[in-house]
Design a protein around this motif. Structure first.
Motif, PDB file in Angstrom:
ATOM      1  N   ALA A 271     -35.269   6.768 -28.528  1.00 39.04           N
ATOM      2  CA  ALA A 271     -35.858   6.364 -27.240  1.00 39.04           C
ATOM      3  C   ALA A 271     -37.007   5.399 -27.501  1.00 39.04           C
ATOM      4  CB  ALA A 271     -36.345   7.581 -26.464  1.00 39.04           C
ATOM      5  N   LEU A 272     -37.880   5.717 -28.434  1.00 40.82           N
ATOM      6  CA  LEU A 272     -39.033   4.858 -28.734  1.00 40.82           C
ATOM      7  C   LEU A 272     -38.570   3.512 -29.299  1.00 40.82           C
ATOM      8  CD1 LEU A 272     -42.042   4.372 -28.877  1.00 40.82           C
ATOM      9  CD2 LEU A 272     -42.113   5.570 -31.059  1.00 40.82           C
ATOM     10  N   GLU A 273     -37.554   3.570 -30.126  1.00 43.92           N
ATOM     11  CA  GLU A 273     -37.038   2.319 -30.705  1.00 43.92           C
ATOM     12  C   GLU A 273     -36.567   1.381 -29.590  1.00 43.92           C
ATOM     13  OE1 GLU A 273     -34.431   3.344 -33.987  1.00 43.92           O
ATOM     14  OE2 GLU A 273     -33.702   1.260 -33.916  1.00 43.92           O
ATOM     15  N   ALA A 274     -35.870   1.961 -28.593  1.00 43.34           N
ATOM     16  CA  ALA A 274     -35.361   1.133 -27.490  1.00 43.34           C
ATOM     17  C   ALA A 274     -36.487   0.690 -26.554  1.00 43.34           C
ATOM     18  CB  ALA A 274     -34.303   1.912 -26.711  1.00 43.34           C
ATOM     19  N   GLN A 275     -37.503   1.520 -26.381  1.00 42.40           N
ATOM     20  CA  GLN A 275     -38.609   1.171 -25.469  1.00 42.40           C
ATOM     21  C   GLN A 275     -39.485   0.078 -26.077  1.00 42.40           C
ATOM     22  OE1 GLN A 275     -40.244   5.059 -25.555  1.00 42.40           O
ATOM     23  NE2 GLN A 275     -38.978   5.850 -23.889  1.00 42.40           N
ATOM     24  N   GLY A 276     -39.703   0.153 -27.378  1.00 42.62           N
ATOM     25  CA  GLY A 276     -40.532  -0.842 -28.068  1.00 42.62           C
ATOM     26  C   GLY A 276     -41.889  -1.016 -27.412  1.00 42.62           C
ATOM     27  N   LYS A 277     -42.254  -2.264 -27.166  1.00 38.30           N
ATOM     28  CA  LYS A 277     -43.596  -2.583 -26.675  1.00 38.30           C
ATOM     29  C   LYS A 277     -43.885  -1.958 -25.302  1.00 38.30           C
ATOM     30  CE  LYS A 277     -46.878  -6.380 -26.335  1.00 38.30           C
ATOM     31  NZ  LYS A 277     -47.922  -5.488 -26.781  1.00 38.30           N
ATOM     32  N   SER A 278     -42.822  -1.699 -24.528  1.00 39.89           N
ATOM     33  CA  SER A 278     -43.072  -1.137 -23.184  1.00 39.89           C
ATOM     34  C   SER A 278     -43.693   0.258 -23.270  1.00 39.89           C
ATOM     35  CB  SER A 278     -41.786  -1.111 -22.343  1.00 39.89           C
ATOM     36  OG  SER A 278     -40.831  -0.265 -22.932  1.00 39.89           O
ATOM     37  N   ALA A 279     -43.635   0.878 -24.457  1.00 38.59           N
ATOM     38  CA  ALA A 279     -44.211   2.228 -24.609  1.00 38.59           C
ATOM     39  C   ALA A 279     -45.606   2.195 -25.242  1.00 38.59           C
ATOM     40  CB  ALA A 279     -43.281   3.086 -25.477  1.00 38.59           C
ATOM     41  N   GLU A 280     -46.058   1.027 -25.594  1.00 30.70           N
ATOM     42  CA  GLU A 280     -47.334   0.928 -26.332  1.00 30.70           C
ATOM     43  C   GLU A 280     -48.464   1.632 -25.575  1.00 30.70           C
ATOM     44  OE1 GLU A 280     -48.626  -3.084 -27.137  1.00 30.70           O
ATOM     45  OE2 GLU A 280     -49.917  -2.408 -28.770  1.00 30.70           O
ATOM     46  N   GLY A 281     -49.191   2.476 -26.292  1.00 34.86           N
ATOM     47  CA  GLY A 281     -50.379   3.106 -25.699  1.00 34.86           C
ATOM     48  C   GLY A 281     -50.105   4.400 -24.935  1.00 34.86           C
ATOM     49  N   ILE A 282     -48.822   4.823 -24.812  1.00 33.51           N
ATOM     50  CA  ILE A 282     -48.551   6.090 -24.104  1.00 33.51           C
ATOM     51  C   ILE A 282     -49.054   7.248 -24.962  1.00 33.51           C
ATOM     52  CG2 ILE A 282     -46.750   7.634 -23.198  1.00 33.51           C
ATOM     53  CD1 ILE A 282     -45.039   5.199 -22.608  1.00 33.51           C
ATOM     54  N   PHE A 283     -49.784   8.162 -24.329  1.00 29.53           N
ATOM     55  CA  PHE A 283     -50.279   9.361 -25.006  1.00 29.53           C
ATOM     56  C   PHE A 283     -49.345  10.530 -24.706  1.00 29.53           C
ATOM     57  CE2 PHE A 283     -54.236   6.955 -24.650  1.00 29.53           C
ATOM     58  CZ  PHE A 283     -54.783   7.146 -25.910  1.00 29.53           C
ATOM     59  N   THR A 284     -48.975  11.284 -25.736  1.00 29.11           N
ATOM     60  CA  THR A 284     -48.072  12.415 -25.507  1.00 29.11           C
ATOM     61  C   THR A 284     -48.534  13.662 -26.258  1.00 29.11           C
ATOM     62  OG1 THR A 284     -46.654  11.858 -27.402  1.00 29.11           O
ATOM     63  CG2 THR A 284     -46.053  10.877 -25.277  1.00 29.11           C
ATOM     64  N   SER A 285     -47.992  14.802 -25.824  1.00 33.86           N
ATOM     65  CA  SER A 285     -48.231  16.049 -26.566  1.00 33.86           C
ATOM     66  C   SER A 285     -46.903  16.542 -27.144  1.00 33.86           C
ATOM     67  CB  SER A 285     -48.826  17.120 -25.651  1.00 33.86           C
ATOM     68  OG  SER A 285     -47.853  17.829 -24.959  1.00 33.86           O
TER      69      SER A 285
END
Ligand code: BEZ
Length: 393
Positions: A271-285
């Motif tokens: 999922a992260l690989e496909a999201q790439g830059k659009s996910a930058e900075g998301i905080f998760t637990s």
């Protein structure tokens, strides 16, 4: 990882490992594989929005076997992989069949909470161990459930709850909008977050539940988020829904203006690989990141990457650890009661996620980490920012 069982990585699988896409089992009848062999079924999705999670779980479980001479508890493993399908309509019949199949000693896997909830009674009746290696529905394990159902993953409420206090501190007097898929897991992740967030003084601006497994256009829901003008968003999505949600959130310009928090499934693996830059900075637990800095994880990541296209995910680790606990439990024998006795005696597990042990709820007592999506060595990674407050369950 049980150090005494770790063997060189390049061992090829020579024993009776079978991978079949359907649910056909070459059962001999009777009570499993006998003294020297144990029959394990891996029930994971091979279709639907969670198919990528199933792939990671299979890779994690196979890696544990490969590192341990294809044996668990000193017994040769006969492995069958069965499709959990897209949701409970497929997963419950497939799992029930395994519960009733006397040739199978134990079942590992299950991604979807609704599927897991539909399976616990069958495994309890069959007195057959079900080691849940993902599904987080709060009621699956513990006093209200069955002594035959154990979990190496997490409880949904805990993952949301772990980050609630932190977000309340970050937004101060502001409000947070909650979004997730409309089924058991979505409800519980958001409820766990809401409780700890509100207990810490936070205010919820609104909640949107989206139809599970069939939403490809999130824009009408995201428009409502924008209209509510919250100070942050908290979300749960996984698999292909996570990819679409994050890409559309970014495309609508929300990411630039509204801080984004989520359960770590949103930005895991493919999922992260496909999201790439659009996910930058998301905080998760979450209770794992491939970037975790500990010796066990370093060895695990190296071994996993040698066999697979990318780094391991939380799903891979949960299945790998299911192999680890079964390895210990099967030393007691292969009947359901032997395996349960073995699981009850399991001590501290040396895992890539950090050490953990089973709580009296038959699930992991473990650390949750705050992670932030950033680029590291040219790859999008869930960088570990620190540990979160231990969730109350
Ligand atoms: C669940 O249904 O429990 C679930 C599915 C995907 C990721 C995490 C939890």
């Amino acid at each position: 990882m049980r150090a005494t069982r770790t063997l060189p990585l390049a061992i090829t699988m020579t024993l009776a490992l079978t991978a079949c896409g359907g649910s056909a089992l070459s059962g001999e009848g009777g009570d499993g594989g006998g003294d020297d062999t144990v029959k394990i079924a891996l029930l994971v999705p091979q279709s639907g929005v969670y198919a990528p999670l199933g792939k990671d779980m299979e890779a994690g479980f196979r890696l544990y076997l490969e590192e341990n001479d294809d044996q668990l508890g000193g017994k040769d493993v006969e492995l069958t992989v069965v499709d959990e399908g897209a949701g409970p309509e497929d997963g419950v019949p497939a799992g029930t069949k395994l519960a009733q199949d006397d040739s199978v000693d134990a079942v590992v896997g299950v991604v979807n909470s609704a599927t897991a909830l539909g399976l616990t009674d069958s495994f309890d009746e069959a007195k057959k161990p079900l080691i849940i290696a993902n599904a987080g529905a709060d009621a699956i394990t513990g006093k209200e459930s069955s002594e035959y159902v154990w979990r190496t993953s997490f409880a949904n409420g805990e993952v949301g709850s772990a980050i609630g206090e932190h977000v309340a501190e970050e937004v101060g007097d502001g409000s947070v909008y909650l979004v997730g898929p409309d089924y058991a897991a979505g409800d519980e992740f958001l409820a766990g977050f809401k409780k700890s967030f509100e207990d810490a003084g936070g205010e919820v601006a609104g909640t949107q539940m989206t139809p599970f497994g069939k939403t490809t256009n999130f824009q009408p829901y995201l428009q409502k988020v924008r209209n509510a003008d919250p100070d942050a968003v908290f979300a749960f999505y996984a698999g292909s829904e996570a990819v679409t949600f994050v890409q559309q959130y970014d495309k609508l310009g929300l990411h630039e203006n509204i801080p984004f928090y989520a359960t770590g499934f949103l930005t895991e693996g493919g999922a992260l690989e496909a999201q790439g830059k659009s996910a930058e900075g998301i905080f998760t637990s979450l209770h794992y990141s491939s970037a975790l800095d500990n010796e066990t994880n370093t060895a695990f990541v190296e071994a996993y990457e040698a066999e697979n296209d990318g780094p391991p995910t939380t799903y891979s680790v949960q299945a790998y650890d299911a192999g680890n606990v079964l390895d210990e439990a099967l030393e007691e024998g292969t009947s359901g009661d032997d395996i349960v006795a073995g699981l009850q005696g399991t001590g501290e597990i040396d895992s890539p996620r950090g050490t953990w042990s089973f709580s009296d709820q038959q699930g992991p007592d473990q650390t949750y980490y705050l992670r932030k999506v950033a680029q590291q060595d040219g790859a999008w990674t869930n960088v570990v920012e620190g540990e979160l407050t231990k969730p109350s369950s």
